[in-house]
Scaffold this motif. Structure first.
Motif, PDB file in Angstrom:
ATOM      1  N   PHE A  26      -4.224   2.621  -8.406  1.00 33.13           N
ATOM      2  CA  PHE A  26      -4.401   2.390  -6.968  1.00 33.13           C
ATOM      3  C   PHE A  26      -5.646   3.118  -6.489  1.00 33.13           C
ATOM      4  O   PHE A  26      -5.987   4.191  -6.991  1.00 33.13           O
ATOM      5  CB  PHE A  26      -3.163   2.882  -6.218  1.00 33.13           C
ATOM      6  N   GLN A  27      -6.356   2.540  -5.499  1.00 37.24           N
ATOM      7  CA  GLN A  27      -7.677   3.041  -5.135  1.00 37.24           C
ATOM      8  C   GLN A  27      -7.666   4.292  -4.267  1.00 37.24           C
ATOM      9  O   GLN A  27      -8.697   4.977  -4.166  1.00 37.24           O
ATOM     10  CB  GLN A  27      -8.462   1.941  -4.414  1.00 37.24           C
ATOM     11  N   PHE A  28      -6.533   4.625  -3.608  1.00 38.83           N
ATOM     12  CA  PHE A  28      -6.515   5.770  -2.706  1.00 38.83           C
ATOM     13  C   PHE A  28      -5.597   6.866  -3.241  1.00 38.83           C
ATOM     14  O   PHE A  28      -4.542   6.585  -3.828  1.00 38.83           O
ATOM     15  CB  PHE A  28      -6.039   5.351  -1.317  1.00 38.83           C
ATOM     16  N   GLN A  53      -1.804  -1.493 -11.972  1.00 37.24           N
ATOM     17  CA  GLN A  53      -3.152  -0.996 -12.197  1.00 37.24           C
ATOM     18  C   GLN A  53      -3.366   0.232 -11.303  1.00 37.24           C
ATOM     19  O   GLN A  53      -2.641   0.447 -10.334  1.00 37.24           O
ATOM     20  CB  GLN A  53      -4.174  -2.076 -11.873  1.00 37.24           C
ATOM     21  N   THR A  60      -0.857  -0.277  -8.379  1.00 39.46           N
ATOM     22  CA  THR A  60      -0.806  -1.510  -7.606  1.00 39.46           C
ATOM     23  C   THR A  60       0.392  -2.325  -8.032  1.00 39.46           C
ATOM     24  O   THR A  60       1.148  -1.932  -8.939  1.00 39.46           O
ATOM     25  CB  THR A  60      -2.085  -2.346  -7.831  1.00 39.46           C
ATOM     26  N   ASN A  95       0.817  -1.205   0.000  1.00 43.49           N
ATOM     27  CA  ASN A  95       0.000   0.000   0.000  1.00 43.49           C
ATOM     28  C   ASN A  95       0.857   1.264   0.000  1.00 43.49           C
ATOM     29  O   ASN A  95       0.466   2.286  -0.576  1.00 43.49           O
ATOM     30  CB  ASN A  95      -0.949  -0.018   1.188  1.00 43.49           C
ATOM     31  N   THR A 138     -11.597  -0.049   4.673  1.00 43.24           N
ATOM     32  CA  THR A 138     -11.353   0.617   3.395  1.00 43.24           C
ATOM     33  C   THR A 138     -11.061  -0.370   2.275  1.00 43.24           C
ATOM     34  O   THR A 138     -11.015   0.007   1.113  1.00 43.24           O
ATOM     35  CB  THR A 138     -10.164   1.582   3.527  1.00 43.24           C
ATOM     36  N   ASP A 139     -10.833  -1.636   2.620  1.00 46.77           N
ATOM     37  CA  ASP A 139     -10.550  -2.664   1.618  1.00 46.77           C
ATOM     38  C   ASP A 139     -11.842  -3.299   1.129  1.00 46.77           C
ATOM     39  O   ASP A 139     -12.822  -3.395   1.871  1.00 46.77           O
ATOM     40  CB  ASP A 139      -9.659  -3.762   2.202  1.00 46.77           C
ATOM     41  N   PRO A 140     -11.865  -3.780  -0.125  1.00 48.95           N
ATOM     42  CA  PRO A 140     -13.026  -4.553  -0.572  1.00 48.95           C
ATOM     43  C   PRO A 140     -13.036  -5.929   0.099  1.00 48.95           C
ATOM     44  O   PRO A 140     -11.997  -6.441   0.509  1.00 48.95           O
ATOM     45  CB  PRO A 140     -12.794  -4.679  -2.086  1.00 48.95           C
TER      46      PRO A 140
END
Length: 942
Positions: free
Chosen positions: A744-746, A742, A738, A729, A826-828
């Motif tokens: 990153f979500q944040f 790909q 990532t 992270n 915060t994670d899926p």
């Protein structure tokens, strides 16, 4: 990381139910519920009248054993019949025990190498509650993996065991905290008459592992008193990896780097410039590797470029093929245990009783050879890169110390001394021939001391590197090349090493009062109830050597943890058994726990309910629901500071080099990092719920089966953030990508990224593209979700023939249908964790046996099956693993019986995985011991 989707998820439950019924009809079941002392592990009959006993999962005495929650039972006779010497050996074959734990194969250098944990449903060792005669056992004094508390199943004397009852599901409404994945209640012998001595000895056919076991159990009774006693001695020798030819050398690696085509030895004396460039190794003097008595060989080392996959010639060093073989794969033990249980009847309806159980053990194990990888600075630890003024360059190195240098194998042992004592007293009686009461007080205490040899960082540095030549910046030293390539004498090793001493203890004081009986009659029968008051005080104290503490770090390359604290708990509970119809019964339980400690956990309220419907005398349909909770493990709260070394992927460094994680290999991207952790008093309790439904069916007088569905969900589970999670992270927050590049979500300025990046400390690495990690701040957090669901099925079939004798067939099967997890809110939610190639918990387990007896002869064949696991390269799955035990016995006189055992008949070690390129080259859940043979003599003095 790839995920495997079957495309059949909507029909998985229906297919598994059909499979469960088919499997049950094919054979016979592992233990489900008791009927008599010897039948405790095999009978599923719900109508057996046993005069009213308390069975794990309820405090109400019942004459019909099967209830709304399935209880698996293993009798002492079954433990012996299936070939096991210890209680823990039998528990490892439980089909519900599908979670992986550290064991003697993989934890020799870890925090709890002498502990024996159980991991029901894969929810973690600390979430299975161990009871001894219904009372809590003291925690193992050393925390699991240096982080959390658990209970040791390896110190229970098998000579004293009457039966083991396993409730695999939430039971906090009955037992309070920790009963999340289940409860294992070890019931010890009472009312034994006469004396019986059992002597067993054996060895492994592959080498090492000699063992002996002596048991004496007896009892006496009078008109108003009874006493039962047991004494046991068990001893075995350690087994080393070099005694197994499939793991005694680095050349056993089944998957050499493809570009190299061959294995390489460990670079056991290596001096090189960092970065992995061509010819970066400084060649040792001619003949230097030969000075080590054949342990080391001169070798030209090569590596493969992460980006281009080109072969790079690194240069000369001294290599070892054999250094991996000097660690033990089974500990050596010398254990004494004793047990005493006595009763006295006052002839006024009151009986007094007392129980005493003691354990004393001396154990030894080896974590393998020691090594150094650079100078050491007290308070900071080892330095993996320094500037060498003699070689005029930044340098890395490695230097192992062979067994001959340290004084032989005996000098390499870590040694344990463990003592535990469980004392309890009680009074019980009846009120008005309607109610039973019991008052119990007890104390359980566990002490464990550990010693291990370890190099002193400053003395090692003085010998090999001399004084530091600067005070700031990259450390400067001048390595002594002559000393680097000259073997130490044992005296020299001892002069620069020390014996580290650890001390730990844990305790639990507990008192309880129980009242149970029948309140009044309802139209369908009596209303049963139980009320309980519990008072418990528990604590622990762990003192590690100051030299290994993260704030001191004087021992070379070793860290540890200190901690200590206590907790008080007060609890009250009620339980009701409510007959609704003659064939339908409900149960209801509730409990209130009040906590007194430094955490925010103030109290917990849990409840449970169940239904039992008997539409036929031979058929029971059942369902249950319960809530559960677990107070934070005390070491998660009271940890004064711990450290750990690992070599995770530096994800940021990898992404910064414009590579994916799959392309980042070697010491440039995977290098030794230090992580620290401290207790968190702000942790909240874990909360959960579980439910299940199933049936028990007596098909004929000798054939019965059960099928049960289980579903366990746990919220706010406490876990320690792994270094891999933090670094992955951190790399995402810094690069926006990532591992697989790909998005990153944040965002980089999000609260999540600010927290994650603050946990990583980096320093400049001269000559390298990206700063190196020097510290990772880990620590416990409340995880968001753990969720497992699946099926348990079991069958028992007994039949007799006039000509060929009596037969008993048992079969048990557990299959995980669903496994989900979520680390942080915060994670899926990872809904496919069951099938994730990184999940190495077993999805299915099977155990079964066939026993035969005729006249003076008896025999048993036992089988356990471990389901498939992902292969190490995460490209598929490896085959299931079967292990078979066989024994044959004969009653040679009225008092004497002889039995011969062969465990692991076909000498199976592990399933084949040609891609497993990490030592020991197979997954740690499998035992490398192989076939064991033994003989036993039993003699009754009655």
């Amino acid at each position: 990381m790839p995920h495997h989707h079957s495309g059949l998820r909507p029909s998985r439950l229906s297919r598994a139910l059909v499979a469960a019924i088919f499997v049950s009809a094919a054979g016979a079941a592992f233990a489900q519920t008791p009927a008599s002392v010897d039948e405790l592990s095999t009978s599923n009959k719900k109508t057996t009248d046993i005069g009213g006993v308390v069975v794990t999962g309820s405090r109400i005495k019942r004459t019909q054993i099967e209830g709304p929650s399935p209880v698996t039972v293993i009798s002492s006779a079954q433990i012996q019949r299936e070939g096991f010497v210890t209680v823990f050996d039998a528990l490892t074959t439980l089909t519900q025990n599908g979670g992986v734990t550290q064991n003697e194969l993989n934890s020799a250098g870890g925090f709890t190498p002498n502990g024996s944990p159980v991991n029901l449903r894969g929810l973690g060792p600390g979430r299975t509650l161990l009871l001894i005669n219904g009372r809590r056992a003291a925690d193992y004094p050393f925390p699991y993996n240096g982080q959390s508390n658990f209970q040791n199943f390896g110190n229970i004397p098998s000579a004293a065991v009457d039966r083991i009852e396993i409730l695999s599901g939430g039971a906090s409404a009955i037992y309070g905290s920790d009963a999340v994945a289940g409860v294992i209640n070890v019931v010890l012998k009472t009312n034994f008459s006469g004396d019986k001595v059992t002597l067993r000895g054996g060895t492994s056919t592959t080498g090492g592992g000699d063992f002996g076991n002596l048991q004496w159990v007896g009892g006496r009774s009078g008109d108003n008193w009874s006493v039962t006693y047991a004494l046991e001695y068990f001893a075995d020798e350690p087994v080393f990896a070099f005694q197994r030819d499939f793991m005694d050398s680095t050349d056993d690696n089944p998957r050499p780097v493809p570009e190299l085509g061959v294995n390489q030895p460990s670079a056991s004396i290596r001096l090189n410039r960092p970065g992995g460039a061509a010819n970066s190794y400084i060649a040792p003097p001619p003949g230097a590797c030969d000075r080590f008595g054949g342990e080391l060989v001169p070798f030209n080392f090569r590596s493969v470029s992460a980006g281009t996959r080109a072969v790079v010639n690194l240069g000369q060093g001294c290599g070892s093929w054999k250094d991996v073989g000097y660690q033990t794969i089974a500990n050596g033990n010398s254990d004494w245990s004793g047990y005493l249980y006595a009763t006295y009847d006052f002839a006024n309806g009151i009986e007094a009783w007392t129980s005493l159980q003691g354990f004393y053990s001396k154990s030894k194990l080896s974590g393998g050879t020691e090594a150094i990888s650079g100078p050491h600075i007290d308070g900071t630890g080892r330095v993996t890169t320094w500037f060498d003024t003699g070689l005029n360059a930044n340098m890395n190195m490695q230097r192992i110390f062979t067994p001959a240098e340290v004084g032989g194998l005996d000098a390499m042992y870590q040694r344990f001394t463990e003592k535990s004592l469980d004392v309890a007293f009680g009074l019980r009686g009846t009120l008005g021939d309607r109610f039973d009461w019991d008052v119990t007080v007890g104390r359980a205490e566990y002490r464990a001391d550990r010693t291990r040899p370890r190099l002193d960082g400053s003395k090692v540095t003085d010998w090999f590197f001399g004084p530091r030549l600067n005070t700031t910046g990259t450390p400067r030293y001048r390595i002594n090349l002559d000393r680097l390539y000259t073997p130490l004498t044992p005296a020299q090793y001892q002069s620069m090493s020390t014996i580290l001493k650890y001390q730990s203890k844990s305790w639990v004081n507990q008192g309880s009062a129980t009242l149970s009986g029948e309140l009044f009659d309802l139209p369908a029968g009596p209303l049963g109830f139980a009320a309980v008051l519990d008072l418990t005080s528990q604590g622990y104290d762990l003192e590690s050597p100051p030299a290994i503490l993260p704030t001191v770090m004087e021992a070379y390359g070793l860290t540890g943890t200190n901690g200590g604290g206590d907790r008080d708990r007060y609890a009250a509970g009620l339980e009701f058994s409510i007959p609704i119809l003659p064939s339908l019964k409900a149960s209801l339980a509730g409990r209130f726990d009040k906590y007194d400690d430094i955490t925010a956990v103030d109290d917990a309220k849990t409840w449970g309910a169940g239904l039992e419907w008997r539409p036929l005398d031979s058929l029971l349909l059942r369902a249950n629901y319960s809530t559960s909770f677990k107070a934070p493990d005390m070491h998660f709260v009271f940890n004064e500071g711990s450290g750990s070394f690992s070599s995770p992927l530096d994800t940021y460094r990898c992404l910064n080099a414009n590579l994916t994680a799959a392309s980042c290999t070697g010491s440039v991207y995977n290098y030794s990092m230090f992580a620290t952790s401290k207790g968190e008093p702000g942790l909240t309790e874990e909360t959960g719920e579980s439910w299940g439904a199933g049936l028990v069916w007596d098909l004929t007088d000798g054939l019965s089966m059960s099928v049960d569905y289980y579903d366990i969900k746990l919220d706010d589970a406490v876990t320690t953030l792994s270094s891999t999670y933090i670094l992955d992270n951190e790399g995402g927050c810094r690069t926006g990508l990532t591992r697989t590049r790909q998005p990153f979500q944040f965002a980089a300025d999000s609260a999540f990224c600010r927290e994650i990046t603050s946990r990583v400390t980096r320093v400049a690495a001269p000559g390298e593209l990206t700063d190196r990690v020097t510290n990772i701040r880990s620590g416990p957090v409340n995880q968001s979700l753990l969720h497992v669901a699946g099926l348990d099925a079991a069958m028992n079939w007994r039949f007799s023939t006039q000509r060929f004798g009596d037969y008993r067939m048992e079969l048990g099967w557990t299959h995980t249908l669903k496994s989900e997890r979520q680390l942080l809110a915060t994670d899926p939610v990872d809904k496919d964790w069951r099938d994730d190639p990184g999940n190495f918990d077993f999805r299915s387990r099977v155990r079964g046996s066939v026993s035969w007896q005729k006249d003076a002869w008896n025999a048993t064949v036992f089988m356990t099956r471990y389901g498939s696991l992902p292969n190490w390269q995460e490209t598929g799955r490896i085959a299931p693993y079967f292990q078979w035990n066989l024994n044959l016995g004969k009653q040679i006189t009225d008092r004497a019986k002889v039995t011969v055992f062969v465990n692991n008949v076909f000498n199976k070690f592990h399933p084949s995985d040609d891609g497993y390129d990490s030592y020991p080259y197979f997954y740690r859940a499998y035992s490398p011991i192989g076939r064991e043979i033994s003989a036993q003599l039993e003699y009754n003095f009655n």
